[in-house]
Design an enzyme around this catalytic site. Structure first.
Site, PDB file in Angstrom:
ATOM      1  N   SER A 199       0.851  -1.189   0.000  1.00 14.57           N
ATOM      2  CA  SER A 199       0.000   0.000   0.000  1.00 14.57           C
ATOM      3  C   SER A 199       0.887   1.240   0.000  1.00 14.57           C
ATOM      4  CB  SER A 199      -0.886  -0.014   1.245  1.00 14.57           C
ATOM      5  OG  SER A 199      -1.571   1.202   1.366  1.00 14.57           O
ATOM      6  N   HIS A 201       0.219   4.483   0.898  1.00 11.35           N
ATOM      7  CA  HIS A 201       0.167   5.542   1.921  1.00 11.35           C
ATOM      8  C   HIS A 201       0.888   5.168   3.214  1.00 11.35           C
ATOM      9  CE1 HIS A 201      -3.248   4.304   4.743  1.00 11.35           C
ATOM     10  NE2 HIS A 201      -3.394   3.415   3.783  1.00 11.35           N
ATOM     11  N   THR A 241      -9.487   2.669 -15.601  1.00 11.97           N
ATOM     12  CA  THR A 241      -8.406   3.615 -15.911  1.00 11.97           C
ATOM     13  C   THR A 241      -7.527   3.789 -14.685  1.00 11.97           C
ATOM     14  OG1 THR A 241      -9.866   4.727 -17.462  1.00 11.97           O
ATOM     15  CG2 THR A 241      -7.929   5.971 -16.720  1.00 11.97           C
ATOM     16  N   CYS A 327      -9.456   2.044  13.586  1.00 11.73           N
ATOM     17  CA  CYS A 327     -10.666   1.543  12.935  1.00 11.73           C
ATOM     18  C   CYS A 327     -11.169   2.561  11.930  1.00 11.73           C
ATOM     19  CB  CYS A 327     -11.754   1.307  13.968  1.00 11.73           C
ATOM     20  SG  CYS A 327     -11.346  -0.024  15.056  1.00 11.73           S
TER      21      CYS A 327
HETATM   22  N1  PLP Z   1      -2.983  -4.620   5.598  1.00  6.90           N
HETATM   23  C1  PLP Z   1      -2.453  -4.095   6.710  1.00  6.90           C
HETATM   24  C2  PLP Z   1      -1.551  -4.924   7.543  1.00  6.90           C
HETATM   25  C3  PLP Z   1      -2.744  -2.781   7.065  1.00  6.90           C
HETATM   26  O1  PLP Z   1      -2.218  -2.263   8.177  1.00  6.90           O
HETATM   27  C4  PLP Z   1      -3.621  -2.020   6.249  1.00  6.90           C
HETATM   28  C5  PLP Z   1      -3.988  -0.640   6.600  1.00  6.90           C
HETATM   29  O2  PLP Z   1      -3.918  -0.228   7.730  1.00  6.90           O
HETATM   30  C6  PLP Z   1      -4.140  -2.622   5.088  1.00  6.90           C
HETATM   31  C7  PLP Z   1      -3.808  -3.923   4.798  1.00  6.90           C
HETATM   32  C8  PLP Z   1      -5.071  -1.880   4.165  1.00  6.90           C
HETATM   33  O3  PLP Z   1      -4.366  -0.968   3.363  1.00  6.90           O
HETATM   34  P1  PLP Z   1      -5.114   0.300   2.715  1.00  6.90           P
HETATM   35  O4  PLP Z   1      -5.273   1.308   3.825  1.00  6.90           O
HETATM   36  O5  PLP Z   1      -4.173   0.769   1.647  1.00  6.90           O
HETATM   37  O6  PLP Z   1      -6.394  -0.164   2.176  1.00  6.90           O
END
Ligand code: PLP
Length: 389
Positions: A199, A201, A241, A327
């Site tokens: 991910s 961010h 896209t 959360c």
């Molecule tokens: N997997 C883990 C271990 C995470 O900590 C998170 C987000 O906190 C995610 C998946 C989900 O990622 P996203 O926020 O990019 O949907």
């Protein structure tokens, strides 16, 4: 209310976008072109996407063509589970009890593999569960999903051992590396996993972008079906896209992330300082202590003080942090991670997660320790007053 910029200790929830990444995003936003178009503007957009694909692949030692861009870690995790679930009528999916909810809620039929009191997957239980396959041996459609590092505790899982056990039973392995990325070095091929989620961010890119890496070695008899249908983007694996600016930023964030990895040495010293100071108070418990953890994460209790109360008190004192997992609703619920580690609800409800990032200084940490002690003293004194009244 403290109007100063808060001292941010919630980097596992999300982290700052690098200034250089903002520039790249701005450049991409100024570029009008759909990467599927064959004209010059379209080809310029395509180049940004393919450069990012190369960077993301390089970060985890994958092949560029195996990187599928998604709308984030949640979609990557959902895609791994749901695409696999759709691949055959006879499939089994196993996941550790401490996986992110985007794994655990991706299918109603996930079999849960327990963890021990430190939050590490029970390898023996995994082996037994795979041995007790309802199908004849050699049947390949079993997927085991285990994260590299936990978002609430930072505990790092023994992925190579998981891969070796799964391999003996002909099962494939998915690894959610969303929290590990950028904080510890790792290598997809060395880990030996078939699927890996990332991910943007969490590593200095923007929310709403991520990737599922589908390792070349994925057995040919398992064909992952897409979740999104329509266009042929992402080699037909994910229609729609592309998020050009987000993907361009992701690719750039990866470059900075790799350069910044050594900075986690200092962050781990600061994290350890917090834990050493606070665990000198009686009954303070650090979850996952003594096992490999992310260098920036600490999940610890403040005896007798609810996480809700702590978070408000820390916020008023100028610190941003979370209870367990952040959360989506903003509400603090019981942590399934701590519950899986055998922590009683009463104790779990007093746990907060500190997740440090690059801007944190030792002065911030000393201030945090002081504020923690003040909240602890004040809260316990007011509880005693209430009891005496
Ligand atoms: N997997 C883990 C271990 C995470 O900590 C998170 C987000 O906190 C995610 C998946 C989900 O990622 P996203 O926020 O990019 O949907």
């Amino acid at each position: 209310m403290n109007m100063k910029t808060p001292i941010y200790m919630d980097h596992n929830a999300t982290t700052a976008v690098y200034p250089e990444v903002k520039e790249v995003i701005k450049h991409a936003l100024d570029l009008t072109g759909n990467a599927s178009s064959v004209h010059t503007s379209g080809r310029a957009a395509r180049k940004l996407i393919e450069d990012s694909r190369d960077s993301v692949a390089k970060m985890v030692n994958a092949n560029s063509k195996d990187v599928v861009f998604t709308s984030g870690g949640t979609e990557a995790n959902n895609m791994a589970i749901r695409s696999f679930a759709k691949s055959s009528a006879k499939i089994r999916i196993l996941a550790s009890a401490v996986e992110h909810s985007s794994i655990l809620k991706a299918s109603p039929n996930i079999e849960i593999v327990p963890v021990n009191s430190k939050g590490i997957i029970d390898l023996e239980a995994l082996d037994i569960m795979l041995t007790e396959s309802p199908w004849e041996s050699g049947f390949g459609s079993t997927l085991v999903s285990v994260m590299l590092a936990n978002n609430e505790t930072g505990v790092i899982q023994p992925i190579p051992d998981v891969v070796s056990i799964a391999g003996r039973h002909g099962a494939l392995v998915h690894c959610d590396a969303v929290q590990a990325a950028g904080k510890i070095p790792f290598d997809l091929k060395a880990l030996g996993v078939n699927l890996l989620s990332l991910s943007a961010h969490k590593i200095g890119g923007t929310a709403g972008v991520g990737a599922l890496i589908i390792n070349d070695d994925l057995k040919k008899d398992v064909k992952l079906l897409p979740l999104l249908f329509g266009g042929g983007q992402e080699r037909g694996k994910r229609a729609g896209t592309e998020n050009l600016s987000g993907i361009a930023g992701f690719g750039h964030a990866v470059e900075y992330t790799l350069k910044n990895l050594p900075k986690y040495k200092k962050i781990s010293i600061l994290r350890d300082r917090i834990e050493k100071e606070l665990s000198s108070h009686s009954n303070v418990r650090v979850f996952g202590s003594g096992v490999s953890r992310l260098p920036n994460t600490s999940n610890l209790t403040m005896p007798g003080v609810s996480a809700d109360r702590q978070i408000i008190a820390f916020d008023l004192a100028g610190f941003s942090l979370s209870a367990g997992s952040a959360c989506s609703s903003g509400k603090v619920g019981p942590s399934h991670v701590l519950a899986a580690m055998g922590v009683a609800n009463d104790e779990a409800s007093t746990a907060i997660r500190i997740s440090l990032g690059f801007p944190i200084t030792s002065k911030n940490v000393e201030m945090f320790i002081k504020v923690w002690r003040d909240i602890f003293k004040r809260s316990n004194a007011s509880t005693k007053d209430l009891e005496a009244a």
